[in-house]
Scaffold this active site. Structure first.
Site, PDB file in Angstrom:
ATOM      1  N   SER A 181       0.815  -1.214   0.000  1.00  0.00           N
ATOM      2  CA  SER A 181       0.000   0.000   0.000  1.00  0.00           C
ATOM      3  C   SER A 181       0.844   1.258   0.000  1.00  0.00           C
ATOM      4  CB  SER A 181      -0.912  -0.015   1.238  1.00  0.00           C
ATOM      5  OG  SER A 181      -0.109  -0.098   2.418  1.00  0.00           O
ATOM      6  N   THR A 198      -3.764  -8.788   1.399  1.00  0.00           N
ATOM      7  CA  THR A 198      -3.213  -8.475   0.078  1.00  0.00           C
ATOM      8  C   THR A 198      -2.605  -7.088   0.028  1.00  0.00           C
ATOM      9  OG1 THR A 198      -5.374  -7.692  -0.678  1.00  0.00           O
ATOM     10  CG2 THR A 198      -4.844 -10.017  -1.062  1.00  0.00           C
ATOM     11  N   CYS A 199      -3.063  -6.170   0.875  1.00  0.00           N
ATOM     12  CA  CYS A 199      -2.489  -4.825   0.857  1.00  0.00           C
ATOM     13  C   CYS A 199      -1.049  -4.834   1.329  1.00  0.00           C
ATOM     14  CB  CYS A 199      -3.310  -3.885   1.722  1.00  0.00           C
ATOM     15  SG  CYS A 199      -5.021  -3.735   1.174  1.00  0.00           S
ATOM     16  N   PHE A 200      -0.730  -5.817   2.185  1.00  0.00           N
ATOM     17  CA  PHE A 200       0.614  -5.841   2.771  1.00  0.00           C
ATOM     18  C   PHE A 200       1.399  -7.089   2.366  1.00  0.00           C
ATOM     19  CE2 PHE A 200      -0.662  -2.281   5.191  1.00  0.00           C
ATOM     20  CZ  PHE A 200      -1.976  -2.513   5.595  1.00  0.00           C
TER      21      PHE A 200
END
Length: 1606
Positions: A1551, A1573-1575
């Site tokens: 992100s 999924t962002c990290f």
């Protein structure tokens, strides 16, 4: 005795797969039995329960795991094909169930075939089934096996193989299945009373075929075919009847040019066959252009003659059949029509064959053999209709073969696979057959023969063609009352007259066997050489054919006897092959007039291999005819009908050193030893039969290692065929083009290189020469013990033994037919100390005195003279000896240990032989290295010896992939290498197969060359010592292996790595995962050649030693990859403008581009090519190869590091045309600069936002409506946020990545109509012309362009892979011909052929193309008036340009413009213009391959996990167990996308910038893994076992599809 064949090493067993045996031609009959190791048919550990290992219990068996196997945890990652039972009883067992689990790409056209266990050709299936159109990777089918002609034995071993429909690649194979047939006939030995039974139910049919025409043949891309017919008679498929002389008759029709509806007018073909035979008609395309680009196979028809007879009986003369396929995946169309007429029939009632055992006398002039000789020298007559009438009953009456003082017997040589005891039964005329000899016939045939038609007519009808079995009767000695001198003179005359014709006819003949007579005894030798043919007949038809031809009172055994005696009483059985009609112009002749030039006369055996047509079957001139013909009084030989002649005593032999040899015309001291030399089954379907031809050595037999099976007669020439096999190993190389060697698999000896000769002084009859003459010919007094171990090796004497002197006494009995696998006669007297026996290239034994460094032909005794050698009385002769042994030092060699097959014979080279200037150390080195081969190749002792030789620094150095890199860095060595053809040849040979190093290790040039790389400043390796010989020459002692050598061990590449100053040249090579049926890794990683080598070769061992290390890319691979660039010709012409005019050089470059390393190796000595490549040294070294575009199976990792992806799933094939840019650093700089400029210009930076609220079930429509609602400026400037309806996740880039992933899968899906696959075999997509029928299609393409632009500026990757022209269109670059290679390879090759060749009067083309729209074909002009404009040599460039433009743009111009417009609404064209098409592809799509090493090295751990933690080790083991598709799903599960950035896992973004893949310890063991999924983080509970972790991880990866908010 067959049991002893089990000891034959597996390495060469595959060489016998194509051998057909006289006893029965079918692949599943006795002659095709294999005593093979069960391990050969094992495939992975979990299949061993289906196998019976040597009849023992089904206990666990372990096999060594390949270190290249990416799955070290389990074998589940490999494709498997399993069968429900390993035993099947016809009529009693349940049907078999075939299960498949295919990890690679599957296709609806995949098929499963049933094969005999030793079958290697995919087209030779017994039966097949298409596996269906469900497209699943797993499944099963039920297979019912019926009793048929396939299973004529009580037990038959079969297996099932799974083939990929598109590529034809073998995916998997089952273990062997034993099919039991209780109704199979049991063959028994024959007695004299059986020979007269049931002879009234067989007939030979003479028929003619005419009025051929075909309709609707398959058409090529540009060209109509140039069809011709290839017609042959073959034994019925899996027939129980034997191969007979008429089998293999072959005719070829004329070529009808440029048509799909050919008519062969005024052509008539006559054949002779049994009703059980099969008429095979193959329609092929001549395609005489310089670069074949289409398959030549147009269809085939296999029809039992019985079917034609039935049609004829009801009045059908003209018959028509639909053409069939060889493989289920062949594309064949059309029908074939012809007229079938019976011209005559030979009924056995009219041709009763007397099998009386009472001898009858006849004059030799009336025999068919004499008639054959009288007409044998004439030209073969052209086919005429009346020739078929020559088969008349009255011409083939009872006959008699002259009988000598003793008994007369006809002995059929046994097949290579059967080694039965055959003894002659004295006066009774009976022949006893050993217990293992089922199917073998030995019977006396004595009959009166009436006047017969000429041999040419009969040879014309019994044309023994390319696949024939030949049974040629030669006239031998006359009976006791007949003078032999006139016959001898006649033979000589006929030999000269027929020589030229024979050379032409030998090109495609099978093994020619001879009937020779010595001391009144005939010896008939039969051999069968027939290609296996695909089963194109239903089982029921074959059963009907056999049933209709068999009468009740006659058994197959008695039928064999009657048919055989009938055929071989006819003069036609003695006829040779008529000249081939077309092959003479097509096939390459390697020896045209050498026999006339050198005066070499004796042609003994023709052993033609389809891939290596050998014509050089002649005797070395060193074998003086007076003494070289044991078994023939006066040394005379009859001639073959087609001119394979012998010269007899009246024609002196000439050669390099035989001029001084006096003729011993009346000397017959070796008379009667052995009378033939040709192998009963010389054909090998899986090996190159190497031969040598020179002015000074001609072999008289087949050189293939598989020829000798321990059951042949020894040679009547100077040396036996066994001994002559060594010639192929002992020849040096010629300076002629290597391409000839590669094409024909021959080794040639230049005329200047003379073979070692015998001492001229010793040719006095009873001296040491006779000692050596007797030895190769075998011995009369032989004990049955030799039968115990028939082997596929070259040796037939025991080590340390010497020949028996014959003392000029003729022998009255020929040796019985039995295996001979030792080279030395049976004398057990040991040699004196410091003496050694060796064998030269002619199979002659000589003795080396290591004390005095001398050699002698005489066997030394314990009271040997001090000097160890009987000196010559002539200084000139002594000088000749010295010169010869200097040559021997270079040319002599020994056979490989695998060919010895347990005989433990020692064949050694006189490396330091007397007169050659060698030293003790040199001889010791030779002895040490050659001792490695005394044991069988698979014995533990031998394995240890091979390991010692493996450690040889020279072997490691030469076979290292980086050898050429080091070579180019050493200027002086490079100059020596390029200037010496011989040196090049040796290096290439050793690189191709490291075992060749034994042959060349003492070559002075090679030793000096290798020593040029030695760094004398370094210390010697451990265990090495340097010493000096008496001449002051340094040599090196290896105390580790107890060997000496002149090669300095301080040469580079000993640890598999380059020297430090060359490490910057390393470019790591991607390794490819191999499935069943593909080439070995050894062959791919060897720098000089892609030819597969035996798995236990030295190179393989070296490869396995350093498997864990990253292997550098070989220099040759870099050259090939560099030349395969699309715009290579423009690059080359920039520095060498003359290339545009040098068509020959351009053609060579094309050849390398097409053939790869194999082609480069052939052209490695081409001066023009070397000069051209030298101009691009730096570019070649810095080039990162474009491998994936040409090897779709290769997996590319982001960093080009070695990664083996175990399976390539269908989705991954879409990346087949993607590769790194040529200059990686340059591209990385471009990429960083591009993103920096995007950020500086405010692209995607905000402050505004593009908020996309997406419903998963309406992804495409919802995105279209929202994206198209934004303005151009908003799309460029605003940040992007994606939210999925009903999912509370925040978009810190995770949902956005998944959004682009899912959107690209739908938007660019070929099934939505906007895009289509570019070709059937790739997953790259292109704009579809059919998209014009999609509503609002231009707006959809504009939307597609916007999505491409958004992904580019927000640094997301798309899961869609386009063709190269697509990316060029995005960059607004023009396309050229090279771009078609990624679009349509066949179309590209066709246009390339037009560009490179003169098309005047070849192509009838206009400036038009045919387009198909919904099944309707329309013609479109490429330019105004194009329909009336012919394509000529002058305007073909314009035609090609317009064709390229049409192929790229056909029907998609508006769509492409709309897409490009949408793309540039988001992206500034000036920023993107810095990339080329390949680079833009990588920026947009990334790479889809997973590099596990890169992934693991760039993974972080939290919560107590670390890389050595047990759970983490289990995790990576599970990932390794995953196939590539599952790995991609795991990556998508954790990161939101299955794509990897170009920079690799280190460049994964989160992100707020770069964020590595992370695994955190979280959750209870009952929970599934969780992803952020962002990290890029995976929450992994500490599962207590590997199995639980694997199941939970697999469930999470395959079932989870939504986001949640923490």
């Amino acid at each position: 005795m067959l049991l002893h064949l089990c000891s034959v090493k597996n390495l060469y067993q595959n060489r016998f797969l194509g051998l057909a045996a006289m006893a029965s031609p079918s692949r599943n009959s006795q002659s095709r039995r294999r005593c093979k190791e069960p391990l050969r048919y094992s495939y992975n550990p979990d299949q061993f329960h289906n196998m019976d290992l040597r009849g023992g219990p089904h206990d666990g068996v372990t096999i060594p795991r390949s270190t290249s196997d990416t799955d070290l945890v389990t074998s589940d990652s490999r494709s498997t094909l399993m069968v429900s039972s390993s035993y099947y009883s016809i009529g009693h067992s349940q049907d078999l169930v075939i299960h498949w689990d295919i990890k690679e790409e599957v296709d609806a056209g995949d098929w499963i075939g049933m094969y005999l266990i030793d079958e290697v050709l995919s087209e030779n299936f017994l039966d097949y089934k298409n596996r269906g159109v469900n497209g699943s990777h797993r499944g099963q089918i039920i297979w019912k096996i019926d009793a048929s002609s396939y299973f004529v034995e009580p037990e038959t071993k079969i297996c099932f193989k799974y083939y990929h429909g598109v590529s034809g690649a073998l995916r998997a194979t089952t273990p062997s299945v034993t099919v039991k047939n209780s109704a199979a006939p049991i063959f028994k030995s024959i007695g004299a009373d059986e020979t007269v039974q049931g002879q009234g139910s067989r007939r030979l049919i003479s028929f003619s075929l005419s009025d051929f025409q075909a309709m609707g043949l398959k058409k090529g891309m540009f060209f109509n075919p140039d069809p011709y017919l290839k017609i042959s008679i073959q034994p019925g498929k899996h027939s129980i009847f034997p191969a007979l002389p008429h089998h293999g008759q072959e005719r070829r029709s004329k070529i009808i040019g440029n048509t799909v509806n050919p008519i062969w007018q005024a052509e008539q073909f006559s054949f002779v066959s049994l009703p059980t035979d099969v008429l095979e008609i193959e329609v092929k395309d001549k395609f005489a252009k310089s670069r074949p680009i289409i398959k030549r196979f147009l269809g085939k028809l296999s029809m039992p003659v019985q079917r034609l007879l039935e049609r004829h009986a009801i009045g059908d003369r003209v018959v028509s059949y639909t053409l069939g396929r060889r493989l289920p995946t062949d594309h064949v169309s059309g029908q074939l029509q012809f007229r079938f007429e019976i011209t005559s029939s030979i009924h056995p009632d009219d041709e009763e064959i007397s099998l009386s055992t009472e001898p009858e006398s006849a004059q030799i002039q009336d025999s068919p053999m004499n008639n054959l000789m009288e007409s044998g020298s004439g030209e073969p007559r052209s086919e005429a209709p009346e020739s078929s009438e020559s088969w008349k009953p009255e011409q083939l009456g009872e006959g008699s073969v002259p009988d000598g003082p003793g008994n007369q017997s006809i002995e059929l040589s046994r097949p290579a696979e059967e080694a039965a005891v055959i003894t002659e039964a004295g006066d009774q005329g009976m022949v006893s057959v050993g217990p293992e000899g089922a199917g073998e016939l030995l019977a006396q045939v004595q009959k009166d023969i009436q006047p017969a038609p000429s041999a040419e007519e009969l040879a014309e009808q019994l044309d023994l063609g390319e696949e024939a079995s030949a049974l040629l009767l030669e006239d031998g000695e006359a009976p006791a009352s007949t003078k032999e001198e006139p016959l001898e003179e006649e033979a000589t005359t006929q030999s000269r007259a027929g020589r030229e014709e024979e050379e032409k006819e030998q090109e495609e003949e099978g093994d020619v066997s001879t009937l020779e007579q010595g001391e009144g005894r005939l010896q008939l030798r039969a051999s069968v050489k027939r290609k296996s043919r695909p089963c194109s007949l239903p089982v029921s038809e074959l059963e009907t054919v056999i049933a209709s031809a068999c009468g009740d009172p006659e058994t197959p055994r008695t039928h064999y006897i009657r048919i055989h005696t009938l055929l071989h009483s006819m003069p036609s059985a003695q006829g040779g092959s008529a000249a081939e009609e077309e092959d003479g112009a097509e096939e390459e002749s390697t020896l045209k007039d050498s026999s006339e030039k050198d005066g070499l006369s004796e042609v003994d055996t023709v052993a033609a291999d389809p891939s290596a047509l050998e014509e050089d079957r002649e005797e070395p001139e060193g074998a003086t005819p007076g003494t070289a013909h044991p078994g023939h009084s006066g040394g005379h030989f009859p001639s073959l009908a087609n001119g394979a002649a012998q010269d007899g005593d009246t024609h002196p032999s000439t050669g390099s050193e035989s001029d001084s040899s006096p003729r011993q015309g009346g000397d017959h001291s070796c008379e009667g030893c052995d009378a033939s030399c040709c192998s009963p089954s010389c054909y090998s379907s899986s090996c190159y039969s190497t031969s040598c031809y020179s002015s000074s050595c001609y072999s008289a037999s087949c050189y293939s290692p598989s020829c000798y099976n321990g059951n042949r007669f020894a040679s009547h020439t100077r040396f036996s065929s066994v001994d002559s096999a060594k010639i192929s190993e002992s020849t040096v190389f010629s300076s002629q083009d290597d391409e000839e060697e590669e094409n024909s698999a021959f080794e040639s000896v230049p005329d200047s290189m003379q073979s070692p000769e015998l001492d001229p002084e010793s040719t006095n009859g009873a001296g040491p020469w006779q000692d050596e003459l007797a030895a190769p010919s075998g011995h009369v007094e032989r004990s049955p013990e030799g039968l115990e171990s028939p082997v596929a090796g070259p040796s037939n004497r025991r080590e340390g033994e010497c020949p028996i002197l014959h003392n000029s006494q003729p022998v009255s009995q020929l040796p019985s037919l039995r295996p001979e696998h030792h080279h030395y006669p049976t004398i057990d007297e040991p040699l004196p100390p410091n003496w050694e026996a060796r064998i030269d290239s002619h199979g002659r034994v000589f003795y080396v005195d290591h004390v005095n460094r001398t050699t002698t032909w005489q066997r030394p005794t314990a009271a040997a003279t001090p000097d160890g050698m009987r000196r010559s009385g002539s200084i000139q002769q002594m000088e000749q000896l010295n010169r010869r042994y200097q040559n021997i030092q270079r040319t002599i060699a020994t056979e490989r240990s695998e060919e010895d097959s347990g005989s433990q014979s020692c064949e050694q080279a006189p490396a330091g032989g007397g007169g050659g200037g060698g030293s003790d150390s040199e001889a010791e080195s030779s002895q040490s290295s050659l001792d490695l081969r005394r044991e069988g190749s698979l014995s533990p002792v031998n394995s240890q010896k091979i390991t010692l030789l493996l450690q040889s620094p020279a072997v490691k150095f030469i076979t290292n992939p980086e050898f050429f890199t080091v070579l180019h860095a050493n200027y002086s060595a490079y100059r020596v290498f390029t200037s010496s053809t011989c040196l090049k040849h040796m290096i290439l040979k050793v690189r191709r197969d490291a075992r060749n190093f034994e042959r060349y290790q003492h070559n002075r040039d090679l030793v000096n060359f290798i020593n040029m790389f030695a760094d004398t400043r370094l210390e010697l390796p451990r265990g090495w010592e340097i010493k000096t010989d008496q001449q002051g020459k340094s040599f090196f002692v290896d105390h580790n292996s107890r060997a000496t050598t002149f090669i300095d061990p301080r040469i580079p590449l000993q640890n598999g790595r380059l020297p430090n100053h060359l490490t910057h040249r390393q470019h790591l090579q991607r390794l490819r995962s191999y499935s069943a049926g593909e080439a070995s890794e050894v062959s791919r990683n060897r720098g000089a050649s892609l030819l597969a080598r035996p798995g236990h070769s030295l190179v393989a061992a070296i490869r396995s030693q350093h498997q864990h290390e990253s292997l550098p890319l070989a220099y040759n691979d870099k050259i090939v990859a560099f030349l395969r660039q699309p715009n290579i010709f423009e690059m080359l012409q920039e520095r060498q403008p003359s290339l545009a005019r040098n068509h020959t050089l351009r053609e060579k470059i094309h050849y390398i581009r097409t053939e790869g390393n194999h082609g480069l190796e052939k052209l490695s000595c081409d001066a023009d090519l070397v000069i051209l490549l030298s101009l691009f040294e730096e570019e070649i070294m810095s080039y990162v190869p474009l491998q994936a575009a040409f090897h779709p199976g290769y997996s590319f990792s982001p960093r080009c590091s070695p990664c083996s992806s175990p399976q390539n799933s269908p989705g991954l094939q879409r990346a087949s045309a993607r590769a790194p840019s040529p200059y990686r650093r340059d591209f990385e700089a471009k990429l960083r600069n591009f993103y920096r400029k995007l950020e500086a210009k405010g692209f995607g930076q905000g402050p505004g936002k593009i908020k996309l609220i997406i419903r998963r079930d309406h992804l495409l429509e919802g995105t279209f409506n929202q994206v198209m609602a934004y303005s151009r400026k908003e799309l460029q400037r605003n940040k992007l946020y994606v939210t999925f309806v009903g999912e509370e996740g925040l978009d810190y880039s995770g949902p956005s990545r998944e959004f682009f992933f899912l959107l690209s899968q739908e938007l660019f899906n070929p099934y939505y109509g906007l895009f289509e696959y570019s070709a059937n075999d790739t997953y790259t997509v292109q704009i579809s012309p059919m998209s014009a029928f999609v509503e609002n299609h231009l707006e959809w393409f504009r939307f597609s362009g916007r999505i491409l632009g958004l992904a580019l500026i927000h640094q997301y990757l798309l899961d869609a892979f386009f063709t190269r022209p697509f990316y060029k269109a995005l960059l607004r670059l023009p396309c050229d011909l090279s771009d078609l290679e990624y679009l349509d390879e066949e179309f590209h090759q066709s246009l390339q052929w037009m560009k490179d060749n003169n098309i005047t009067d070849i192509l009838d083309l206009t400036f038009t193309v045919n387009e198909e729209v919904f099944g309707q074909v329309t013609e479109r002009e490429l330019k105004s008036g194009g329909a009336n404009t012919q394509v000529t040599e002058k305007n073909k460039k314009e035609y090609i340009e317009r064709m390229v433009k049409w192929r790229v743009e056909r029907g998609v111009v508006q769509q492409t413009e709309a897409l490009v417009r949408g793309f540039y609404e988001v992206v500034d064209s000036r920023l993107v213009s810095v990339f080329d098409a390949r680079e833009l592809e990588l920026v947009i799509a990334g790479t889809a391959e997973i590099d596990l090493n890169d992934w693991r090295n760039n993974t972080e751990y939290r919560g107590g996990y670390h890389d050595g933690h047990l759970v983490i080790r289990w995790f990576w083991a599970a990932v390794e167990r995953f196939n590539n598709e599952q790995r991609l799903r795991l990556l998508q599960f954790v990161t939101g996308t299955s794509s990897v950035p170009y920079e690799g896992f280190a460049a994964l973004r989160g992100s707020n910038g770069l964020r590595r893949f992370c695994i955190e310890k979280w959750g209870k063991i009952t929970s599934l893994p969780r992803a952020h999924t962002c990290f890029n983080r995976l929450d992994l509970p500490p599962y207590p076992s590997y199995s639980m972790l694997y199941e939970k991880l697999l469930t999470a990866v395959e079932e989870t599809s939504t986001f949640g908010l923490e």
